[in-house]
Design a protein around this motif. Structure first.
Motif, mmCIF file in Angstrom:
data_model
loop_
_atom_site.group_PDB
_atom_site.id
_atom_site.type_symbol
_atom_site.label_atom_id
_atom_site.label_comp_id
_atom_site.label_asym_id
_atom_site.label_seq_id
_atom_site.Cartn_x
_atom_site.Cartn_y
_atom_site.Cartn_z
ATOM 1 N N ALA A 99 0.961 -1.090 -0.067
ATOM 2 C CA ALA A 99 -0.154 0.269 0.265
ATOM 3 C C ALA A 99 0.679 1.148 0.641
ATOM 4 C CB ALA A 99 -0.902 0.145 1.375
ATOM 5 N N ASP A 100 2.107 1.264 0.723
ATOM 6 C CA ASP A 100 2.655 2.854 0.978
ATOM 7 C C ASP A 100 3.149 2.495 -0.476
ATOM 8 O OD1 ASP A 100 3.113 4.378 2.630
ATOM 9 O OD2 ASP A 100 4.488 2.989 4.245
ATOM 10 N N TYR A 101 4.269 1.745 -0.365
ATOM 11 C CA TYR A 101 5.177 1.514 -1.935
ATOM 12 C C TYR A 101 3.549 2.123 -3.631
ATOM 13 C CZ TYR A 101 9.407 0.461 -0.180
ATOM 14 O OH TYR A 101 10.692 -0.230 0.702
ATOM 15 N N GLY A 102 3.544 1.449 -3.695
ATOM 16 C CA GLY A 102 2.330 1.248 -4.384
ATOM 17 C C GLY A 102 1.428 2.694 -4.872
ATOM 18 N N GLY A 103 1.338 3.488 -3.342
ATOM 19 C CA GLY A 103 0.074 4.147 -4.168
ATOM 20 C C GLY A 103 0.946 5.628 -4.519
ATOM 21 N N THR A 104 2.730 4.939 -3.233
ATOM 22 C CA THR A 104 3.702 6.920 -3.816
ATOM 23 C C THR A 104 3.740 6.207 -5.588
ATOM 24 O OG1 THR A 104 4.939 6.197 -1.841
ATOM 25 C CG2 THR A 104 5.541 7.616 -4.081
ATOM 26 N N TRP A 105 3.846 4.876 -6.026
ATOM 27 C CA TRP A 105 3.615 5.349 -7.574
ATOM 28 C C TRP A 105 1.877 5.846 -8.117
ATOM 29 C CZ3 TRP A 105 7.481 3.119 -11.698
ATOM 30 C CH2 TRP A 105 7.280 3.303 -12.062
ATOM 31 N N LEU A 106 1.643 5.153 -7.784
ATOM 32 C CA LEU A 106 -0.222 5.283 -9.009
ATOM 33 C C LEU A 106 -0.045 6.830 -8.334
ATOM 34 C CD1 LEU A 106 -2.183 2.892 -7.608
ATOM 35 C CD2 LEU A 106 -1.288 3.277 -9.679
ATOM 36 N N GLY A 107 0.671 7.364 -7.444
ATOM 37 C CA GLY A 107 0.297 9.045 -7.137
ATOM 38 C C GLY A 107 1.557 9.713 -7.707
ATOM 39 N N GLY A 108 1.979 9.265 -8.667
ATOM 40 C CA GLY A 108 2.612 9.926 -9.689
ATOM 41 C C GLY A 108 4.004 10.661 -9.117
ATOM 42 N N ALA A 109 4.881 11.649 -10.089
ATOM 43 C CA ALA A 109 6.410 12.063 -8.897
ATOM 44 C C ALA A 109 6.770 13.498 -9.183
ATOM 45 C CB ALA A 109 7.335 11.513 -9.729
ATOM 46 N N ARG A 110 5.038 13.860 -10.213
ATOM 47 C CA ARG A 110 5.368 15.000 -11.138
ATOM 48 C C ARG A 110 5.442 16.496 -9.771
ATOM 49 N NH1 ARG A 110 6.172 16.234 -16.237
ATOM 50 N NH2 ARG A 110 5.022 18.717 -17.028
ATOM 51 N N GLY A 111 5.015 16.569 -8.934
ATOM 52 C CA GLY A 111 4.866 17.498 -7.512
ATOM 53 C C GLY A 111 5.701 17.965 -6.407
ATOM 54 N N TRP A 112 6.092 16.133 -6.961
ATOM 55 C CA TRP A 112 7.595 15.895 -5.693
ATOM 56 C C TRP A 112 8.886 17.408 -6.634
ATOM 57 C CZ3 TRP A 112 6.271 14.721 -1.385
ATOM 58 C CH2 TRP A 112 5.408 13.435 -1.027
ATOM 59 N N ARG A 113 9.998 16.714 -5.181
ATOM 60 C CA ARG A 113 10.542 18.278 -5.631
ATOM 61 C C ARG A 113 11.922 18.140 -5.691
ATOM 62 N NH1 ARG A 113 6.644 19.872 -8.647
ATOM 63 N NH2 ARG A 113 5.934 22.166 -7.336
ATOM 64 N N ILE A 114 12.922 18.325 -6.465
ATOM 65 C CA ILE A 114 14.493 17.714 -6.409
ATOM 66 C C ILE A 114 15.418 18.668 -6.821
ATOM 67 C CG2 ILE A 114 16.133 16.298 -6.607
ATOM 68 C CD1 ILE A 114 14.966 14.575 -5.101
ATOM 69 N N ARG A 115 15.720 19.373 -6.079
ATOM 70 C CA ARG A 115 16.287 20.797 -5.835
ATOM 71 C C ARG A 115 17.985 20.283 -5.992
ATOM 72 N NH1 ARG A 115 12.796 23.976 -4.988
ATOM 73 N NH2 ARG A 115 10.591 24.295 -3.240
ATOM 74 N N SER A 116 18.890 19.561 -5.608
ATOM 75 C CA SER A 116 19.501 19.384 -6.104
ATOM 76 C C SER A 116 19.657 18.260 -5.786
ATOM 77 C CB SER A 116 20.189 20.041 -4.279
ATOM 78 O OG SER A 116 22.269 19.314 -4.573
ATOM 79 N N ALA A 117 21.089 17.463 -7.555
ATOM 80 C CA ALA A 117 20.667 16.280 -7.786
ATOM 81 C C ALA A 117 22.311 16.099 -7.375
ATOM 82 C CB ALA A 117 20.887 16.105 -9.593
ATOM 83 N N ARG A 118 22.910 16.462 -7.127
ATOM 84 C CA ARG A 118 23.915 16.359 -6.667
ATOM 85 C C ARG A 118 23.777 16.034 -4.689
ATOM 86 N NH1 ARG A 118 28.466 19.907 -3.800
ATOM 87 N NH2 ARG A 118 30.103 19.030 -2.896
ATOM 88 N N HIS A 119 22.884 15.778 -4.496
ATOM 89 C CA HIS A 119 22.597 15.991 -2.850
ATOM 90 C C HIS A 119 22.427 14.748 -3.139
ATOM 91 C CE1 HIS A 119 19.800 15.708 0.579
ATOM 92 N NE2 HIS A 119 20.902 16.054 1.359
ATOM 93 N N PHE A 120 21.295 13.923 -3.669
ATOM 94 C CA PHE A 120 20.079 13.747 -3.574
ATOM 95 C C PHE A 120 21.130 12.303 -4.147
ATOM 96 C CE2 PHE A 120 16.341 10.701 -5.181
ATOM 97 C CZ PHE A 120 15.677 10.975 -3.952
ATOM 98 N N ALA A 121 21.875 11.732 -5.081
ATOM 99 C CA ALA A 121 22.420 11.175 -5.418
ATOM 100 C C ALA A 121 23.597 10.890 -4.421
ATOM 101 C CB ALA A 121 23.199 11.502 -6.926
ATOM 102 N N GLU A 122 24.755 11.738 -4.153
ATOM 103 C CA GLU A 122 25.278 11.299 -2.618
ATOM 104 C C GLU A 122 24.808 10.849 -1.427
ATOM 105 O OE1 GLU A 122 28.588 13.335 -0.038
ATOM 106 O OE2 GLU A 122 26.826 15.048 -1.581
ATOM 107 N N ARG A 123 23.735 11.108 -0.991
ATOM 108 C CA ARG A 123 22.252 10.860 -0.404
ATOM 109 C C ARG A 123 22.475 8.785 0.175
ATOM 110 N NH1 ARG A 123 21.978 10.347 4.163
ATOM 111 N NH2 ARG A 123 19.964 10.551 5.379
#
Length: 419
Positions: free
Chosen positions: A190-214
């Protein structure tokens, strides 16, 4: 002006009256996020110990479910730390509260499915800690979303999945046996599937470097757990040549997994991530990092379990002989963990837009008959064979891609730095 400069000079997002510092493109991982990771690595050691104490197919499945639960807890704060600086303002308080919830959850992993006599009910405490962890994450995102209507809308689509997952986990705490395991699986679906079905467009990635390094750092932490498992497996045993050989082989195998991820794959993905338009970054981050890195981490934890058992076999001569083979779950964990890691690395590269790594795919598939043959080999010989396969793989890739590797790690890196 470079794309990086354009992003750095964009207006700072409005975060309402909540005190927080928006994440900048050039910012790296904060020390507070690393502090959270220390709690996460403790949780991973608890999972390895849990599976070692429940060395059955059911115990293996339950251990993997706990890894998925921990991963979903951790990854939410990777996204939060990419929206704002994790060590500033209200985010700092939220991170410390999240650490407390994860630490208590980790303490309860040995009784996540079966409550021990006395004290609090272990499965209920795990469910409540997960609920607190997720509610903190969701509440912080709501506070920090400010006037970002797209992010607010995404959070509204995301909330039902959070509530459904945590509710099912609370129900599971009141059951036992197969029903409990299935309810755990349903909660995570439910948790994983709901995230997938909810799409990704509204989420925000401000720093690709930070996210990849994380995510790269969390892979390092998982690999560190495989090394810890080697030491724990022989901590109370007298040193011997078989222990020395098995320890060196285990370290070499972990190093080969590091090589397979960090030598080129992670760098290529980070460059592709940074070059992705802002509107598509969230999808990239969700697919390549949030989803695909779960089997990467799970593969390493399975390997840690396998290494722990190999060291027990070669070190405890009273219980096992050097000619004894690994069998059952221990063998599946050792070989299957490496195979799962390789398959996940292929998926990671493909989701980042690179060509499918056919050689890795073939090696991962060939590990299936290797696991079958390994049931007749001594545990130490099986570890040596598996290590040899991985060393041969990374050596072949290094020779094959020598020119591309040099460009990626040196020429392209200088160009990116000066852009």
């Amino acid at each position: 002006m470079s794309q990086h400069a354009e992003r750095s000079s964009s207006p700072r997002p409005h975060l309402g009256r909540v005190r927080a510092e928006p994440k900048r493109e050039d910012r790296a991982v904060t020390t507070l996020e690393l502090f959270l990771d220390l709690v996460f690595v403790f949780a991973l050691t608890q999972v390895t110990a849990f599976m070692a104490d429940h060395l059955t197919a059911t115990g293996l499945v339950q251990g993997l479910l706990v890894i998925a639960l921990l991963w979903w807890s951790w990854t939410g704060y990777a996204w939060l730390g990419n929206l704002v600086e994790a060590d500033e303002g209200v985010a700092r308080i939220g991170m410390f509260a999240a650490m407390a919830a994860m630490f208590v959850l980790a303490l309860c992993i040995p009784e996540a499915f079966d409550d021990l006599p006395g004290g609090l009910d272990g499965p209920v405490v795990v469910a409540v800690c997960y609920l607190v962890f997720r509610m903190l994450h969701l509440g912080l995102f709501y506070l920090l979303s400010g006037d970002d209507s797209g992010l607010r809308g995404q959070l509204l689509r995301f909330t039902p999945a959070v509530l459904a997952g945590t509710a099912l986990l609370l129900v599971a705490a009141g059951t036992d046996g197969a029903a409990q395991t299935w309810l755990w699986a349903a909660a995570l679906a439910a948790d994983y599937g709901g995230t997938w079905l909810g799409g990704a467009r509204g989420w925000r990635i401000r720093s690709a470097r930070h996210f990849a390094e994380r995510h790269g750092l969390i892979v390092i932490i998982a690999l560190g757990e495989s090394i810890v498992a080697i030491g724990v497996g022989v901590a109370l045993l007298p040193i011997s040549w078989p222990i020395v050989v098995a320890s060196v082989l285990g370290l070499t195998l972990s190093g080969a997994l590091w090589w397979a991820y960090f030598d080129m794959t992670a760098l290529r993905a980070e460059r592709a991530f940074a070059a992705t338009p802002d509107d598509d970054r969230a999808r990239f981050g969700r697919d390549a990092y949030t989803f695909v890195h779960l089997p990467l981490v799970a593969g390493v934890v399975l390997l840690a379990l396998g290494l722990k058992k190999v060291l027990e076999y070669v070190g405890d001569t009273e219980a096992h002989g050097l000619a004894d083979p690994l069998k059952g779950v221990a063998l599946i964990a050792l070989v299957g963990g490496v195979g799962l890691y390789l398959l996940a690395s292929v998926a990671f590269a493909a989701s980042a837009g690179a060509a499918v790594e056919r050689v890795r795919l073939v090696v991962a598939l060939l590990l299936l008959p290797l696991a079958w043959a390994g049931s007749a080999l001594p545990a130490l010989a099986m570890l040596g064979l598996l290590t040899g396969v991985m060393v041969a793989l990374v050596a072949y890739e290094s020779l094959r891609d020598a020119e591309a590797r040099h460009r990626l790690r040196h020429e392209d890196g200088h160009a990116a730095t000066s852009a």
